[in-house]
Design an enzyme around this catalytic site. Structure first.
Site, PDB file in Angstrom:
ATOM      1  N   HIS A  68     -54.901 162.206  -5.060  1.00  0.00           N
ATOM      2  CA  HIS A  68     -55.430 160.922  -4.583  1.00  0.00           C
ATOM      3  C   HIS A  68     -54.897 160.656  -3.171  1.00  0.00           C
ATOM      4  O   HIS A  68     -53.713 160.857  -2.916  1.00  0.00           O
ATOM      5  CB  HIS A  68     -55.000 159.807  -5.544  1.00  0.00           C
ATOM      6  CG  HIS A  68     -55.546 158.476  -5.144  1.00  0.00           C
ATOM      7  ND1 HIS A  68     -56.870 158.129  -5.372  1.00  0.00           N
ATOM      8  CD2 HIS A  68     -54.983 157.428  -4.504  1.00  0.00           C
ATOM      9  CE1 HIS A  68     -57.082 156.918  -4.882  1.00  0.00           C
ATOM     10  NE2 HIS A  68     -55.949 156.466  -4.356  1.00  0.00           N
TER      11      HIS A  68
ATOM     12  N   ASN B  38     -54.593 165.477 -10.812  1.00  0.00           N
ATOM     13  CA  ASN B  38     -55.525 164.881  -9.851  1.00  0.00           C
ATOM     14  C   ASN B  38     -54.808 164.710  -8.516  1.00  0.00           C
ATOM     15  O   ASN B  38     -53.584 164.587  -8.472  1.00  0.00           O
ATOM     16  CB  ASN B  38     -55.993 163.506 -10.343  1.00  0.00           C
ATOM     17  CG  ASN B  38     -57.009 162.872  -9.401  1.00  0.00           C
ATOM     18  OD1 ASN B  38     -57.905 163.553  -8.893  1.00  0.00           O
ATOM     19  ND2 ASN B  38     -56.869 161.580  -9.148  1.00  0.00           N
TER      20      ASN B  38
END
Ligand code: GRF
Length: 203
Positions: free
Chosen positions: A108, A106
């Site tokens: 971020h 991911n």
């Protein structure tokens, strides 16, 4: 050739940056499928325009385990080696994470563990930090919490707005996401506790 599955919910600029690197040959991988939980996501339309397999799997009304199973099935159908969340606005279940051990990344827009969750750039601005940035990390079942692979720092300027800061962070996101993918695909890392370490020959 390793196969990427991209999960997104919106604009898809990180997906596009990855697709550009794949197209130019600087990221040796193929984008096997782009999946969105929102059928109207711009990223999904861009994927179609680029001739990639683009699949909408709406999450409305489904519980998390049922939804995640549908996504796992599509990723398996597309023979995906690595799952990249790129603005995918859903928490994944533990069974999803177990289906792809150390194979879900991911990005971020903060220097985690600072400012997890929504509006990370606004959180940083309002907190008054002088440096923020972005983080690529492995995904576990908790929000923005898994072992950190790469980070890039972005200094704040006095005149910054959420928009101006977000734009500078986004440039760094686009750079480090492909770099992290390259590292993970080449298996040139090991994890000790929470620490992700690059093997010496790849430093
Ligand atoms: C990015 O800021 C990313 O860090 C966060 O969601 C945003 C997605 O932007 N997880 P995009 O859809 O890749 O343009």
């Amino acid at each position: 050739m390793k196969r990427l599955g991209i999960l997104l919910s919106g604009r898809g600029s990180n997906f596009e940056a990855i697709a550009d690197q794949v197209a130019s040959g600087s990221l040796k991988a193929a984008i096997a499928v782009v999946i969105s939980n929102r059928s109207e996501a711009r990223g999904l339309a861009v994927a179609r325009e680029r001739g990639l397999k683009a699949v909408s799997i709406p999450s409305k009304g489904l519980d998390r385990e049922v939804y995640d199973r549908l996504v796992i099935e599509e990723l398996n159908r597309s023979a995906v080696d690595l799952v990249c969340l790129a603005g995918f606005m859903r928490l994944l279940s533990a069974s999803f994470v177990r289906a792809f051990p150390q194979r879900v990344l991911n990005i971020h827009p903060s220097l985690l563990p600072a400012f997890p969750g929504l509006d990370a750039q606004k959180q940083a601005l309002e907190h008054g930090v002088k440096i923020t940035g972005c983080t690529v990390h492995f995904v576990d079942e908790y929000l923005d919490a898994g072992p950190i692979i790469l980070q890039a720092a972005v200094p704040l300027k006095d005149g910054d707005t959420v928009e101006s800061l977000s734009a500078r962070i986004l440039q760094e996101e686009h750079r480090i996401y492909s770099e992290a993918i390259r590292m993970v695909l080449s298996d040139s890392f090991r994890i000790e506790g929470r620490r992700v370490m690059v093997e010496p020959q790849h430093r």
